[in-house]
Design a protein around this motif. Sequence first.
Motif, PDB file in Angstrom:
ATOM      1  N   VAL A  87     -68.410  17.820  74.063  1.00 40.33           N
ATOM      2  CA  VAL A  87     -68.191  17.885  72.878  1.00 40.33           C
ATOM      3  C   VAL A  87     -67.164  16.128  72.232  1.00 40.33           C
ATOM      4  O   VAL A  87     -66.632  15.767  73.374  1.00 40.33           O
ATOM      5  N   ARG A 143     -63.731  16.581  65.883  1.00 38.28           N
ATOM      6  CA  ARG A 143     -65.003  17.446  66.854  1.00 38.28           C
ATOM      7  C   ARG A 143     -66.057  17.704  66.174  1.00 38.28           C
ATOM      8  O   ARG A 143     -65.957  18.572  65.714  1.00 38.28           O
ATOM      9  N   VAL A 156     -69.143  19.709  68.842  1.00 40.52           N
ATOM     10  CA  VAL A 156     -69.262  19.643  69.117  1.00 40.52           C
ATOM     11  C   VAL A 156     -71.131  20.474  69.635  1.00 40.52           C
ATOM     12  O   VAL A 156     -71.337  21.174  68.831  1.00 40.52           O
ATOM     13  N   TYR A 161     -66.438  27.371  74.745  1.00 43.77           N
ATOM     14  CA  TYR A 161     -65.553  26.947  74.585  1.00 43.77           C
ATOM     15  C   TYR A 161     -63.724  27.411  73.648  1.00 43.77           C
ATOM     16  O   TYR A 161     -62.688  26.726  74.224  1.00 43.77           O
TER      17      TYR A 161
END
Length: 459
Positions: free
Chosen positions: A265, A322, A324, A339
């Motif tokens: 991440v 973010r 990911v 997550y």
Amino acid sequence: MKKTFIFIITFFVLYFTASSQNKDSLTLRKIYDHYLTKSLCYSNLEYLTTKIGGRLSGSPQAEQAVQWAKKAMYAAGADTVILQPCMVPHWVRGQEEQCSFNSPKLKSETTLKCTALGSSVDTGPKGINAEVIEVQSFEDLEKLGEKNIKGKIVFYNVFFDQRKIRSGSAYGETVKFRAKGASYAAKYGALGCLVRSMTSVADDEPHTGNMYYDTTLSKIKIPAVALSYKAAEILHETLLKDPKLLLYLETHCQTLPDEPSFNVVGQINGTQKSNEFIIAGGHLDSWDNGQGAHDDGTGVVQCIEILSAFKQLGIKPKHNIRAVAFMNEENGLAGGTAYAKFAKEKNEKHLAALEADAGGYTPRGFLIDTTNGLYNLAVKWESLFHPYLVDRFEPEGGGADLIALEKLGVPCIGFEPDTQRYFDIHHTAADTFDKVNKRELELSGAAIASLLFLIDSYY
């Protein structure tokens, strides 16, 4: 006087709306320019797919991909990179599968191209040699019953519905036979399971993909493989002439103990909302038989590049952004679950989550969740994307890795490129770097980054 006042208010509303849209239009143009002239999407994808290759969860290649993604995110400008731990399945294909049939009646012996389905058990070293019973549905199995199926190999000969405009709709209708076909067949005493590959292209490339054993249907686990389109055609035509032919199947699959792995991440810190997050991601793992280019190396590199675009263009987001790289989408969804668990434990507020997992083709639009009014807001931006030939904003949304977040009430978005060619190579050895067009990859990445910019600005 009242009419004059209303006119002035209306003028200023229209003026500031037009001014805001013009400013947004300029920023989107800069984002597209970055992706088309400066991005590392294509070179990052080349390294991930050709230097690391297929990245099935639990494999050494998956671990290499985690370390690569961490470095790539820092290089793109991430303020921080988080490794979120998760335990993932470790299934190993083993030596190459064998499938052939012998027809004394027709005096022929034919080898068929096949590939074991993920999570399948093996046949044992001696393989399986049995008659084949062809079906087109689970209802066919029920009608035939144990007396006609026991001791045989079930062949699910189910085609993609070519009338479906969205290829994913045809996939969704057929994939159930891959997923649970073996357990349904075992319920009636079958020794093995064959499925026609989930594709509409008439080639000799078998498509793998995950299956699972539903113990509520049968406690017995039987081996399951996919036949290529052409192999399925050959078997079907031969069964019409000789229903008693004998088919030999041999696989060497193993399920080893679960392995530790990670989501990767990369985050740009927000300037105003320290505990609010907007994320975009793809899955880092892939099947072992190809390079995992379209599925889903493209999604990963497109989202990593968001970090670079924002940093280089001086875009300072209000919320944390973010990128990911989820682990284990293909055969377990452990990364997506981890997550969501991480977000819940940290009490993070997620405003929106996007997944890019439909290949790196020409961008078409977004499938946007109606939760919390996100779709109603996003559809107002549709005209901003028209210059880039992105014109579909539809109220759907989501992605496999986002299921757990969606259950927490997070509005989810599915990015949709043109998928007409996606299932030609999906889950095959042909999903390689050379199948990705650099410009299509970059245009889609720019569309994703642009949408995240707008969500950050107005949501």
